[in-house]
Design an enzyme around this catalytic site. Structure first.
Site, PDB file in Angstrom:
ATOM      1  N   ILE A  88       0.764  -1.213  -0.146  1.00 42.55           N
ATOM      2  CA  ILE A  88      -0.006   0.039  -0.088  1.00 42.55           C
ATOM      3  C   ILE A  88       1.090   1.259  -0.047  1.00 42.55           C
ATOM      4  CG2 ILE A  88      -2.023   1.292   1.273  1.00 42.55           C
ATOM      5  CD1 ILE A  88      -3.156  -1.538   0.743  1.00 42.55           C
ATOM      6  N   TYR A  95       4.770   1.346  -0.298  1.00 41.06           N
ATOM      7  CA  TYR A  95       5.482  -0.031  -0.264  1.00 41.06           C
ATOM      8  C   TYR A  95       5.599  -0.814  -1.419  1.00 41.06           C
ATOM      9  CZ  TYR A  95       5.884   0.340   4.951  1.00 41.06           C
ATOM     10  OH  TYR A  95       6.319   0.644   6.423  1.00 41.06           O
ATOM     11  N   ASP A  98       4.825 -10.137   5.463  1.00 38.07           N
ATOM     12  CA  ASP A  98       5.265  -8.545   5.180  1.00 38.07           C
ATOM     13  C   ASP A  98       5.616  -8.515   3.520  1.00 38.07           C
ATOM     14  OD1 ASP A  98       4.354  -8.109   7.635  1.00 38.07           O
ATOM     15  OD2 ASP A  98       6.203  -7.175   8.324  1.00 38.07           O
ATOM     16  N   VAL A  99       5.743  -7.211   3.107  1.00 35.53           N
ATOM     17  CA  VAL A  99       6.319  -7.018   1.740  1.00 35.53           C
ATOM     18  C   VAL A  99       7.763  -6.741   1.740  1.00 35.53           C
ATOM     19  CG1 VAL A  99       5.579  -4.748   1.327  1.00 35.53           C
ATOM     20  CG2 VAL A  99       5.760  -6.339  -0.577  1.00 35.53           C
ATOM     21  N   ASP A 100       7.966  -6.026   3.020  1.00 37.48           N
ATOM     22  CA  ASP A 100       9.553  -5.631   2.986  1.00 37.48           C
ATOM     23  C   ASP A 100      10.538  -6.556   3.561  1.00 37.48           C
ATOM     24  OD1 ASP A 100       8.156  -5.457   5.314  1.00 37.48           O
ATOM     25  OD2 ASP A 100       9.491  -4.017   6.169  1.00 37.48           O
ATOM     26  N   HIS A 159       9.138 -14.879  16.580  1.00 35.83           N
ATOM     27  CA  HIS A 159       9.769 -13.599  16.433  1.00 35.83           C
ATOM     28  C   HIS A 159      11.071 -13.556  16.554  1.00 35.83           C
ATOM     29  CE1 HIS A 159      10.534  -9.178  16.603  1.00 35.83           C
ATOM     30  NE2 HIS A 159       9.452  -8.948  16.363  1.00 35.83           N
ATOM     31  N   THR A 162       6.902  -8.930  24.362  1.00 33.48           N
ATOM     32  CA  THR A 162       6.017  -7.686  24.189  1.00 33.48           C
ATOM     33  C   THR A 162       4.583  -7.908  24.022  1.00 33.48           C
ATOM     34  OG1 THR A 162       6.902  -7.514  21.968  1.00 33.48           O
ATOM     35  CG2 THR A 162       8.247  -6.288  23.784  1.00 33.48           C
ATOM     36  N   GLU A 201      -0.095  -7.364  15.552  1.00 31.67           N
ATOM     37  CA  GLU A 201       0.995  -8.275  16.046  1.00 31.67           C
ATOM     38  C   GLU A 201       0.615  -8.614  17.443  1.00 31.67           C
ATOM     39  OE1 GLU A 201       5.216  -8.719  15.261  1.00 31.67           O
ATOM     40  OE2 GLU A 201       5.098  -7.875  17.100  1.00 31.67           O
TER      41      GLU A 201
END
Ligand code: UD2
Length: 343
Positions: free
Chosen positions: A113, A116, A201-203, A223, A235, A293
């Site tokens: 989007i 990105y 994710d795209v990155d 993670h 977290t 998340e």
């Protein structure tokens, strides 16, 4: 996660021997029933299960007097008997054959989007080299800029499907709204086209094989910042006012928002629950600490994944190279937040 840290002390301080014995037997009974229930389908634990959330892996090992399998001090199986996938824990040849016989099509959802979209080219090119090689794949690209989706040469049986969606002013909202959009398209389209969804994710770029070994009814990824950490440092959202709240004595692992999936039905259920929780938070004027998340992590506390992916499947070289990682399969692409977020 060091096996000797604070093991029996936590239990002995709170309960008498008799309590521990009764709890141990009850837990063992629950596990046995759960185990045989799940194996009766001939698929080893392929349905999300509910087990006690209040015990850490070490306490559980003490109660049951068992040692969960580890490789070089990392778990390769959860207390609820779901495999944790590391290099060397599966047979790719046999799995590939099994999934080919089933003629499985896998959907890979990715959001690009606003700015990105610049990550798409490398993402798709590397996916063609490493993602589900030899299997049928639909790349579902959610974007507000369909004209900027790059043309990438695809192998046989692989398709790009561009889904035009709206954008939002804040990057946090874009990230969170993925739950809503995946949920909507799961029932509208994905259920008719693919067996499994992989949501990422795209990155990112693929750097080594990511194949059918990841597929299961419901899977999450450890993670990279917390795979060896104790529960207390996770977290999770800690404010009770949020729907993503996880009490301090609950939770098994901290999962990454950038890589989860399962059958279309399980992803549909997960995204529905997370989106609804996000909307309740919004109405109450609160946003979870790590957006969706946090909601994903809450979901996995009460709906145990049937498979867990090691950080081989989501790594960031900023964390350095680790001996434990035999492969770095899917890597974060460095990004300049100021240049791309909210643009
Ligand atoms: C982490 C998580 C991410 C999400 C986020 C929530 C990992 C690797 N990533 O990433 O999944 O839970 O924290 O805080 O675990 N996006 C757009 N356009 C935008 C903004 C976001 O397309 O303007 C999409 C894109 O696919 C991106 C994803 O949303 O990869 C997550 O956003 P991010 O990568 O900026 O978030 P990050 O790095 O904090």
């Amino acid at each position: 996660m060091h096996k000797d840290q604070g093991k029996t002390g936590a239990v002995k301080g709170c309960f008498t021997k008799r309590h521990v014995y009764v709890m141990g037997c009850t837990t063992l009974l629950c596990f046995s029933v759960g185990y045989f229930w799940n194996t009766s389908n001939d698929i080893w634990l392929d349905t999300p299960t509910q087990v006690s959330n209040t015990m850490s892996n070490h306490i559980l090992e003490d109660l049951l007097q068992i040692e969960l399998p580890r490789r070089c001090d990392v778990l390769v199986m959860t207390p609820w008997f779901a495999p944790i996938v590391w290099e060397g824990t599966y047979n790719a040849e046999i799995l590939n054959e099994q999934f080919r016989q089933r003629n499985v099509t896998v959907g890979l959802t990715v959001f690009a989007i606003k700015k990105y979209v610049i990550f798409l080219k490398k993402f798709l090119e590397t996916a063609e080299t490493y993602f589900m090689v030899g299997h049928r794949v639909n790349y579902y690209i959610f974007t507000d800029r369909p004209e900027e989706v790059p043309k990438v040469e695809l192998k046989e049986g692989r398709n790009v499907v561009v889904l035009q969606v709206q954008n939002y002013p804040r990057w946090q909202e874009i990230s969170m709204r993925r739950m809503e959009m995946i949920n909507y398209f799961s029932q509208q389209q994905f259920i008719n086209e693919v067996s499994y969804l992989v949501c990422v994710d795209v990155d990112m770029r693929f750097n080594d094989q990511v194949g059918v070994e990841i597929l299961s009814n419901l899977f999450g990824t450890l993670h990279p910042g917390f795979y060896g950490a104790e529960r207390q440092s996770f977290t999770y959202e800690r404010r009770p006012a949020s729907q993503a709240y996880v009490p301090r004595d609950e939770g098994d692992f901290y999962y990454a928002g950038g890589f989860f999936g399962g059958t279309v039905m399980e992803v549909y259920k997960l995204t529905k629950k997370c989106h609804e929780a996000i909307m309740v938070d919004k109405a109450n004027g609160i946003e979870a600490i790590w957006q969706e998340e946090s909601h994903l992590n809450k979901y996995f506390v009460y709906h145990k994944p049937t498979k867990i992916l090691s950080p081989e499947y989501l790594w960031d070289d900023n964390l350095g190279r680790r001996e434990i990682l035999k492969k770095r399969r899917f890597l974060a692409v460095p990004k300049n937040h100021a240049a791309i977020r909210n643009k």
